[in-house]
Write a protein that holds these residues in place. Structure first.
Motif, PDB file in Angstrom:
ATOM      1  N   VAL A   1      -0.583  17.683  -3.875  1.00 20.07           N
ATOM      2  CA  VAL A   1       0.082  17.139  -5.057  1.00 20.07           C
ATOM      3  C   VAL A   1       1.374  17.924  -5.277  1.00 20.07           C
ATOM      4  CG1 VAL A   1      -0.078  16.956  -7.583  1.00 20.07           C
ATOM      5  CG2 VAL A   1      -2.015  16.285  -6.143  1.00 20.07           C
TER       6      VAL A   1
ATOM      7  N   ALA B   1       3.850  19.831  -7.354  1.00 21.04           N
ATOM      8  CA  ALA B   1       3.885  20.527  -8.637  1.00 21.04           C
ATOM      9  C   ALA B   1       5.267  20.425  -9.272  1.00 21.04           C
ATOM     10  CB  ALA B   1       3.504  21.992  -8.445  1.00 21.04           C
TER      11      ALA B   1
ATOM     12  N   CYS C   1      -2.353  22.440  -7.091  1.00 17.19           N
ATOM     13  CA  CYS C   1      -1.513  21.315  -6.654  1.00 17.19           C
ATOM     14  C   CYS C   1      -1.210  21.416  -5.161  1.00 17.19           C
ATOM     15  CB  CYS C   1      -0.215  21.294  -7.459  1.00 17.19           C
ATOM     16  SG  CYS C   1      -0.403  20.765  -9.170  1.00 17.19           S
TER      17      CYS C   1
ATOM     18  N   ALA D   1       2.645  16.365 -10.516  1.00 15.80           N
ATOM     19  CA  ALA D   1       1.875  16.935 -11.624  1.00 15.80           C
ATOM     20  C   ALA D   1       2.744  17.917 -12.386  1.00 15.80           C
ATOM     21  CB  ALA D   1       0.630  17.649 -11.098  1.00 15.80           C
TER      22      ALA D   1
END
Length: 574
Positions: A85, A87, A80, A63
């Motif tokens: 996720v 970052a 994140c 992301a």
């Protein structure tokens, strides 16, 4: 035992939900509008963002974070991490002059990281939408303003299964000597480097309590490793409070940094050397009358060469308002080691070695070598001959190599560069080392950084560090801007490599251009025994710099050779 910063956020939100985690000075002024966020609300916002990402099946993907300065970046970043996720902090386009450069970098990072989602602020994403014709990549990417994700979304958050080896984020290098590369930073790397920062900067529980949890004041950009790992994440690591404001507001009025430190009285605050120089230029009697810097314990200085002259002048100028020379804290780090590698001793003045004692710096004007301190326990620093891959004796200049749990996994999807940089071996030592590309030497256990391996200027068989030539030039005339000079060499034909200096000069000095170039030639010749091939004075703000403010000497050299420098006067080659 915390496995990640996500665990620590949960702990702080549970034990001290109402404590302020971060406050943001909207105008840059301590007495202006202030936004703040508590640990309880920070956890809710991070979980809301995380849940939004999880519901879209984005765990494990990348992301990109595109935010203006402010608190929303922190919510997006921690969102994140809380979702599993990866970052990817990015630099949002700001203003027409920066749009092309920022867009080019952003597109390069999006492609390299294979970004699947963009998180950002409303205004930034609206601006991106207006540029859609230049960004066809956006067609296949999900994007959202995290401000529009409701708090209620936090209720569906699921705690991710994170281990020390789980990738937390990609810290793209600023590219001072090469194209940006994504450094793969794991949750284990993050926790270890926060331990290093805590240890070296003396952020003990007793100290935090003594300062009523006021840990840091920072204007540093949070998309860069120094601004993120120190003021933002060390604050979270320790459950303390940090005061943040925009780098642009600092550059507009550097005194804002000092007034914020004076008002909020944090333990630690700092930045690159040029930040201290800018404060010196604005140190009026009226400013000094309103300051009290006596509580400033750690004034860290890193990310670019630490200059002894700056330390001396800053300490002398601000001593009347309580600043102590012992507060100065030179340090050394790099993205490939998550951030911090070495740091000075708290409550001790920086260690200096005068120019006459250091061979590489001999003769440089006011170019005493400044110690960047010692490594924390668990971090190993050696100086090696990069060709022979052998450890050098104390005092010998070579490449700085680092080993320890803070050293990142490698470069994202770049096996060759990872093997060359992160997998070095050293005769007589076990394990693998990170090759930093930086030059330095060790003395009594302290590290002295002398320059970049690729920036070294070799003239007639003698090594010259560009920052030494740049310092000699900048000190010789008041029209030259501190930290805005680039020295490099060019092919002089039969004469071999020849030095060139490009320096930013005040616009009103154009009529003095010829005199200033003569003074630079004389100063460099006297200090270094070099005949300068060319001196080019350029307009302020035109020398290429990285996102963290480092001079891009290779890019400046390319512009010089291409004849694209914005000169205030025609170059006068010798």
């Amino acid at each position: 035992m915390a496995r990640s910063l996500v665990d620590l956020l949960t702990t702080h939100a549970s034990h001290q939900p109402d404590r302020t985690a971060y406050r943001y000075l909207v105008t840059g002024d301590f007495d202006g509008e202030i936004q703040d966020i508590s640990y309880g609300r920070l956890a809710r916002r991070a979980r809301a963002v995380a849940a939004w990402l999880q519901e879209r099946g984005l765990a494990g993907s990348r992301a990109m974070l595109l935010y203006p300065p402010g608190l929303e970046f922190i919510c997006g970043y921690l969102g994140c991490l809380s979702a599993g996720v990866v970052a990817v902090p990015g630099v949002p386009p700001q203003g027409r002059s920066q749009n092309h450069r920022a867009l080019t970098r952003m597109k390069r990072l999006m492609a390299d990281a294979d970004v699947k989602v963009i998180l950002g602020g409303r205004e930034v994403l609206a601006a991106l939408g207006a540029m859609a014709e230049h960004l066809p990549e956006l067609a296949d990417i999900t994007w959202v303003s995290t401000e529009d994700i409701p708090d209620d979304a936090a209720g569906s958050w699921r705690e991710p299964e994170l281990t020390a080896d789980s990738v937390a984020f990609l810290q793209y290098t600023s590219g001072s000597t090469s194209a940006p590369r994504g450094v793969v930073v794991t949750h284990g790397n993050l926790l270890d480097n926060e331990r290093v920062i805590t240890d070296r900067m003396g952020h003990t529980p007793d100290v935090i309590a003594e300062y009523d949890h006021e840990l840091a004041v920072s204007w540093l950009p949070v998309y860069h490793d120094m601004g993120l790992m120190g003021p933002v994440l060390n604050t979270l690591h320790l459950g303390a409070t940090a005061t943040l404001f925009s780098p642009l507001h600092f550059l507009q009025r550097p005194e804002r940094w000092l007034t914020a430190v004076s008002h909020f009285r944090p333990h630690s605050s700092g930045g690159p050397n040029f930040g201290y120089e800018l404060c010196l230029k604005h140190a009026t009697p009226d400013l000094l009358d309103g300051l009290d810097l006596s509580s400033w314990k750690v004034a860290f200085n890193g990310a670019e060469p630490v200059r002894a002259a700056t330390l001396r002048r800053f300490a002398e100028t601000f001593a009347p308002v309580g600043f102590r020379r012992e507060a100065f804290y030179p340090c050394y780090g790099l993205a490939e080691a998550t951030l911090m590698v070495t740091g000075g001793a708290v409550d001790a003045p920086p260690t200096l070695i005068e120019a006459a004692e250091t061979g590489p710096h001999a003769g440089a004007a006011d170019a005493a070598a400044v110690s960047s301190g010692r490594p924390a326990p668990g971090t190993t620093v050696v100086v090696a001959d990069p060709e022979r891959q052998e450890e050098l004796a104390e005092g010998e200049v070579g490449e700085i190599w680092v080993a320890g749990a803070s050293v990142a996994k490698g470069y994202w999807r770049n096996t060759l560069a990872t093997r060359e940089t992160f997998r070095a071996t050293l005769a007589g030592r076990e394990g693998r080392f990170l090759r930093t590309g930086d030059l330095g030497f060790l003395r009594d256990g302290e590290l002295f950084v002398t320059g970049r391996l690729k920036d070294l200027i070799v003239i007639d068989g003698r090594n010259h560090y560009p920052q030494d030539l740049e310092l000699s030039a900048e000190l010789c005339h008041p029209a030259l801007r501190p930290g805005c000079t680039a020295a490099f060499s060019v092919d002089g034909g039969v004469a071999g490599e020849q030095p060139v200096l490009v320096a930013e000069a005040a616009p009103e000095s154009e009529d003095e251009a010829e005199q200033i170039t003569d003074v630079i030639r004389s100063a460099v010749g006297e200090a270094h025994g070099l005949a300068v091939h060319d001196v080019v004075l350029v307009r302020p703000g035109t020398i290429p710099k990285t996102s963290s403010g480092k001079i891009q000497r290779h890019a400046t050299r390319a512009a010089y050779l291409n004849g694209t420098l914005a000169a205030v006067a025609a170059p006068a080659a010798s």
